[in-house]
Design an enzyme around this catalytic site. Structure first.
Site, PDB file in Angstrom:
ATOM      1  N   GLU A  61       0.817  -1.204   0.000  1.00 25.08           N
ATOM      2  CA  GLU A  61       0.000   0.000   0.000  1.00 25.08           C
ATOM      3  C   GLU A  61       0.856   1.261   0.000  1.00 25.08           C
ATOM      4  OE1 GLU A  61      -2.283  -3.156   2.360  1.00 25.08           O
ATOM      5  OE2 GLU A  61      -0.220  -2.521   2.053  1.00 25.08           O
ATOM      6  N   PRO A 264      12.629 -14.280  -0.905  1.00 27.00           N
ATOM      7  CA  PRO A 264      11.439 -14.557  -0.088  1.00 27.00           C
ATOM      8  C   PRO A 264      10.673 -13.270   0.210  1.00 27.00           C
ATOM      9  CG  PRO A 264      13.430 -15.535   0.868  1.00 27.00           C
ATOM     10  CD  PRO A 264      13.878 -14.591  -0.195  1.00 27.00           C
ATOM     11  N   ARG A 265       9.359 -13.371   0.251  1.00 28.73           N
ATOM     12  CA  ARG A 265       8.532 -12.199   0.553  1.00 28.73           C
ATOM     13  C   ARG A 265       8.853 -11.646   1.933  1.00 28.73           C
ATOM     14  NH1 ARG A 265       6.574  -8.252   1.716  1.00 28.73           N
ATOM     15  NH2 ARG A 265       4.492  -7.406   1.339  1.00 28.73           N
ATOM     16  N   GLY A 306      14.366  -4.309   0.296  1.00 27.11           N
ATOM     17  CA  GLY A 306      14.516  -3.212  -0.653  1.00 27.11           C
ATOM     18  C   GLY A 306      15.439  -3.479  -1.820  1.00 27.11           C
ATOM     19  N   GLU A 307      15.713  -4.757  -2.125  1.00 31.33           N
ATOM     20  CA  GLU A 307      16.636  -5.052  -3.219  1.00 31.33           C
ATOM     21  C   GLU A 307      15.980  -5.752  -4.404  1.00 31.33           C
ATOM     22  OE1 GLU A 307      21.154  -5.150  -1.926  1.00 31.33           O
ATOM     23  OE2 GLU A 307      20.132  -7.031  -1.406  1.00 31.33           O
ATOM     24  N   ASN A 331       2.531  -8.538  -6.400  1.00 29.04           N
ATOM     25  CA  ASN A 331       2.350  -7.551  -7.465  1.00 29.04           C
ATOM     26  C   ASN A 331       3.153  -7.912  -8.724  1.00 29.04           C
ATOM     27  OD1 ASN A 331       1.980  -5.307  -9.015  1.00 29.04           O
ATOM     28  ND2 ASN A 331       2.784  -3.861  -7.529  1.00 29.04           N
ATOM     29  N   GLU A 334       5.484  -4.829 -10.889  1.00 27.18           N
ATOM     30  CA  GLU A 334       6.863  -4.408 -10.635  1.00 27.18           C
ATOM     31  C   GLU A 334       7.867  -5.061 -11.585  1.00 27.18           C
ATOM     32  OE1 GLU A 334       7.290  -5.199  -6.495  1.00 27.18           O
ATOM     33  OE2 GLU A 334       6.441  -3.265  -5.878  1.00 27.18           O
TER      34      GLU A 334
END
Length: 426
Positions: A61, A264-265, A306-307, A331, A334
């Site tokens: 979000e 991994p998420r 963040g990578e 998503n 991306e």
């Protein structure tokens, strides 16, 4: 009636809420250094002048709102961004533009809510997607804060649940002056639940710029991987890493030097994922442990925050997780925005309209199971021309969808234009 009951329970349940938060803190799900923010005690002074408050529950979000936040800051406005998770807070610290600041959203207990609002005194609140905190919404409305729902989303399952408490959800949604939905289906469901002025202008996820990366690290890893066939499984969930390992094992003899990248998420699962794959007899390197990516490495587990932008640039072929072993999907926009050949499983329930549009544009391929994923990855690794065609289709589709940000900003313009006068109110 329902809201008064909720308010009473959250007030009387203070000790239990405190115990629950302490348990979350011990498990690393709350930020110990900034825990006071969750209790409505701010860590920063309020900037002078009008303040726009943007709230997004978690990573997805808040990232979808970044382009809009940048537009607001470009207007010279102060922007407060709130989220509820540790991961989203870290990402916002890295990604927020000048003029925006981050705080954790207070837990929805009236004492915390009032303390938060007493300090920040927002003039306009933009809420993302579907996190409707009753106390926070009701108290904001009581204080005259103008509320807008942006990226509004109500899944068919949530819609069925809300219909069992129609008066409660109608009262919550009635506080929003404008409801901008992600899709036409979301707009129809919001309107049916009582949302005023519900309409769809498009999905702000389409306006997100390509994910950033460290250029130096990109060059280093490209050099390390040079000459190797590579594919990436992004934002994977439990069970999917093993499926991807099976894909690797099935293709390794056909494509010597094959390298499988897994992101991994949830990064804290990295060590667990690496151990699980090593038990299958594979050579695994774990990024968070600074284990080297060697020529003999079968799978590189990138369990860092963040990578993803870095790894989307390193792999032409990307499988989007939470779509095979678990449902919902992550998503797919991306990797498409990065010009990747996108694959996903059949369980993409969180992005039905996006998935349909991508398939129609030839910008993604659906795979039914691990066997189909093996065939798809193998086919793309063997057919460079086919891979380039899918990459080009994905990039062209994302660029064609990029105009939604202008439409959303135009819809908000009447509210933004009067902020100075509203801020001067008693």
């Amino acid at each position: 009636m329902m809201h008064r009951l909720y308010q009473g329970l959250t007030t009387l349940g203070g000790p239990l809420i405190g115990l629950y938060l302490e348990r979350r803190k011990r498990r690393g799900k709350e930020d110990s250094a900034r825990f006071a923010e969750r209790l409505g005690r701010p860590a920063r002074p309020r900037p002078a002048g009008p303040l726009v408050w943007v709230h997004g529950a978690s990573v997805g979000e808040s990232l979808s709102m970044l382009p809009l936040i940048e537009r607001l800051c470009g207007r010279g406005l102060n922007v407060l961004v709130t989220t509820g998770t540790v991961t989203s807070a870290r990402l916002m610290e890295q990604r927020l533009p000048k003029g925006a600041l981050h705080q954790y959203v207070p837990v929805d207990r009236m004492a915390y809510v009032r303390s938060f609002l007493d300090h920040w005194r927002p003039d306009l609140a933009l809420w993302a997607e579907s996190e409707f905190w009753p106390n926070l919404l009701a108290e904001s409305r009581r204080r005259g804060v103008r509320l807008v729902l942006v990226q509004g989303r109500v899944s068919p399952k949530s819609f069925a649940g809300w219909k069992t408490v129609p008066g409660f959800i109608r009262k919550l949604l009635s506080g929003f002056e404008l409801c901008l939905a992600q899709t036409e289906g979301d707009a129809q469901r919001l309107a049916a639940l009582g949302a005023p002025a519900a309409r769809c202008l498009g999905n702000l996820k389409y306006a997100v710029p390509p994910l950033p990366c460290d250029p130096g690290e990109l060059e280093r890893l490209r050099h390390t991987m040079a000459g190797r066939p590579v594919w990436l499984a992004s934002s994977t969930h439990p069970g999917e890493e093993v499926l991807c390992a099976q894909v690797h094992a099935a293709l390794a003899a056909r494509f010597p030097g094959l390298l499988t990248l897994i992101v991994p998420r949830h990064p804290p699962r990295g060590a667990e994922v690496a151990a699980e794959l090593r038990r299958l007899g594979l050579t695994v390197a774990l990024r968070s442990a600074h284990e080297p990516l060697a020529p003999a490495t079968d799978i590189y587990v990138a369990d860092t925050i963040g990578e993803l932008g870095l790894f989307y640039r390193l792999a032409d072929i990307v499988f989007v997780g939470k779509s095979l072993a678990v449902g919902g999907g992550q998503n797919p926009f991306e990797p498409a925005r990065m010009g990747c050949a996108v694959l996903f499983g059949p369980a993409m329930d969180n992005f039905p309209d996006m998935v349909d549009a991508m398939r129609a544009a030839g910008a993604a391929t659906e795979v039914a199971d691990a066997e189909a994923l093996t065939l798809a990855v193998g086919g793309l690794l063997a057919d460079r021309q086919r891979t380039q065609s899918l990459k080009a289709a994905a990039l062209a589709w994302t660029e064609a969808e990029a105009g939604v940000l202008d439409k959303v900003e135009a819809a908000l313009a009447p509210l933004l234009g009067g902020l100075d006068k509203r801020h001067a109110r008693p």
